[in-house]
Scaffold this active site. Structure first.
Site, PDB file in Angstrom:
ATOM      1  CE  LYS A   1      -3.843  -2.703   2.262  1.00 24.32           C
ATOM      2  NZ  LYS A   1      -4.876  -3.331   3.713  1.00 24.32           N
TER       3      LYS A   1
ATOM      4  CD  GLN B   1      -3.389  -4.621   6.737  1.00 23.04           C
ATOM      5  OE1 GLN B   1      -2.444  -3.662   5.815  1.00 23.04           O
ATOM      6  NE2 GLN B   1      -4.329  -5.319   5.798  1.00 23.04           N
TER       7      GLN B   1
ATOM      8  CG  ASP C   1      -8.930   0.598   5.965  1.00 19.41           C
ATOM      9  OD1 ASP C   1      -8.800   0.109   4.470  1.00 19.41           O
ATOM     10  OD2 ASP C   1      -8.017  -0.452   6.388  1.00 19.41           O
TER      11      ASP C   1
END
Ligand code: NAP
Length: 304
Positions: free
Chosen positions: A50, A94, A117
């Site tokens: 990412k 994450q 997200d």
């Protein structure tokens, strides 16, 4: 085959253009902060990927790698700082987090306007009420793929196997908002094949290699395989990959594993109208949509 990787490249090109536009107009780049806790090797690979992609597209990016014994309070303090910093538009934490960390508090602490997200309850609620703000990247990427490949959604029967917060549930919301007739299946569904066989669009987000077989698929259906499972056993690879087994066994010998989705590739290829490959299907789209969400967050900011 539905070429997720190609569509992901298209989305990334659009993001790179958007980043350049923002830089010209406001003299700043979108900024993404990636936060990782502990030593999970898969998470390390995902985050590196990412960060690398965001650099390639011209975003400002930061990688915060915290020790495995980080406390909830320490992580919340970092997030509070990232929430206030002007050069950061998007924050991603994450998952999974180590067991001692209170994941719910963490996800609720990310400022909703920086929640690229789409896991904050405010964004979850907006999506559920048909007013999406930030949509989780994997379902958002699948939706883009369906639209750009001209797959008819309005009035279609869609079935999603899996009801996770990350994939299954938001995927169902997106498709319902787009006028599909949606069924969600899970581990307690009775006669799974009878339900999935009704679907024009079948999305498998389960985490079980090859669970969706020919008998689960309506002939001609569009099948999206979200699963990413590591196969290390050569006999299992031979059973799953059919005519392409030799290539995959070669990969296992070289790398120790090969990736297989939740869809049985050899069987379903013969029945489905369209199918996403693993790897190269949904995975690249997830990263591309994270970049797009970060650009959207930067564009939405009113003050510099
Ligand atoms: P998850 O949280 O473990 O959820 C799995 C879902 O599958 C659950 O809802 C579970 O039902 C259901 N399930 C399990 N066994 C089943 C069975 N035998 N029949 C029917 N349903 C069953 O997984 P996730 O986070 O959604 O991820 C799913 C897969 O997608 C994994 O392989 C993951 O690695 C992959 N993934 C890929 C990407 C990408 O970018 N390509 C992104 C995210 C995830 P219950 O709710 O009843 O337990």
């Amino acid at each position: 085959m539905l070429d997720g990787a190609r569509v992901a490249e298209q989305i990334k090109r659009e993001v790179a253009e958007g980043v350049a536009r923002l830089l010209r107009a406001r003299g700043r780049r979108p900024g993404l902060a990636a936060v990782r806790v502990g030593d999970d090797p898969a998470s390390a690979v995902y985050v590196r990927n990412k960060v690398r992609t965001s650099e390639q597209l011209g975003l400002h990016s930061e990688h915060h790698a915290l020790a495995a014994d980080t406390t909830t309070e320490q992580l919340l303090a970092l997030l509070a700082d990232l929430n206030t910093r002007a050069e950061i538009d998007g924050i991603l934490v994450q998952l999974p987090l180590p067991a001692q960390i209170d994941e719910r508090r963490v996800l609720e602490t990310v400022a909703p306007r920086k929640d690229v997200d789409g896991f904050h309850p405010l964004n979850v609620g907006l999506l559920a009420s048909g007013r999406p703000a930030f949509v989780p990247c994997t379902p958002a990427g699948i939706y883009e793929l369906l639209v750009r490949e001209g797959i008819e959604i309005v009035g279609a029967r869609a079935c999603i196997v899996g009801r996770s917060q990350i994939v299954g549930r938001p995927m169902a919301q997106l498709l319902v908002n787009a006028d599909a007739t949606v069924t969600i299946c899970h581990s307690r569904t009775r006669d799974l094949a009878a339900v999935t066989r009704e679907a024009d669009i079948l999305i498998a987000a389960i985490g079980r290699p090859g669970l969706i077989r020919a008998a689960h698929v309506k002939p001609g259906a569009t099948v999206i395989d979200v699963g990413m499972n590591k196969i290390t056993d050569e006999t299992q690879a031979r059973e799953l990959f059919g005519a392409r087994a030799d290539e995959r066994i070669e990969v296992i010998r070289r790398r120790g594993y090969t990736l297989c989705g939740d869809v049985h590739p050899a069987e379903v290829e013969a029945v489905a109208g369209r199918l996403t490959p693993v790897p190269g299907g949904v995975g690249p789209l997830t990263v591309a949509m994270l970049m797009r969400n970060t650009l959207t967050a930067a564009e939405a900011r009113r003050t510099e």
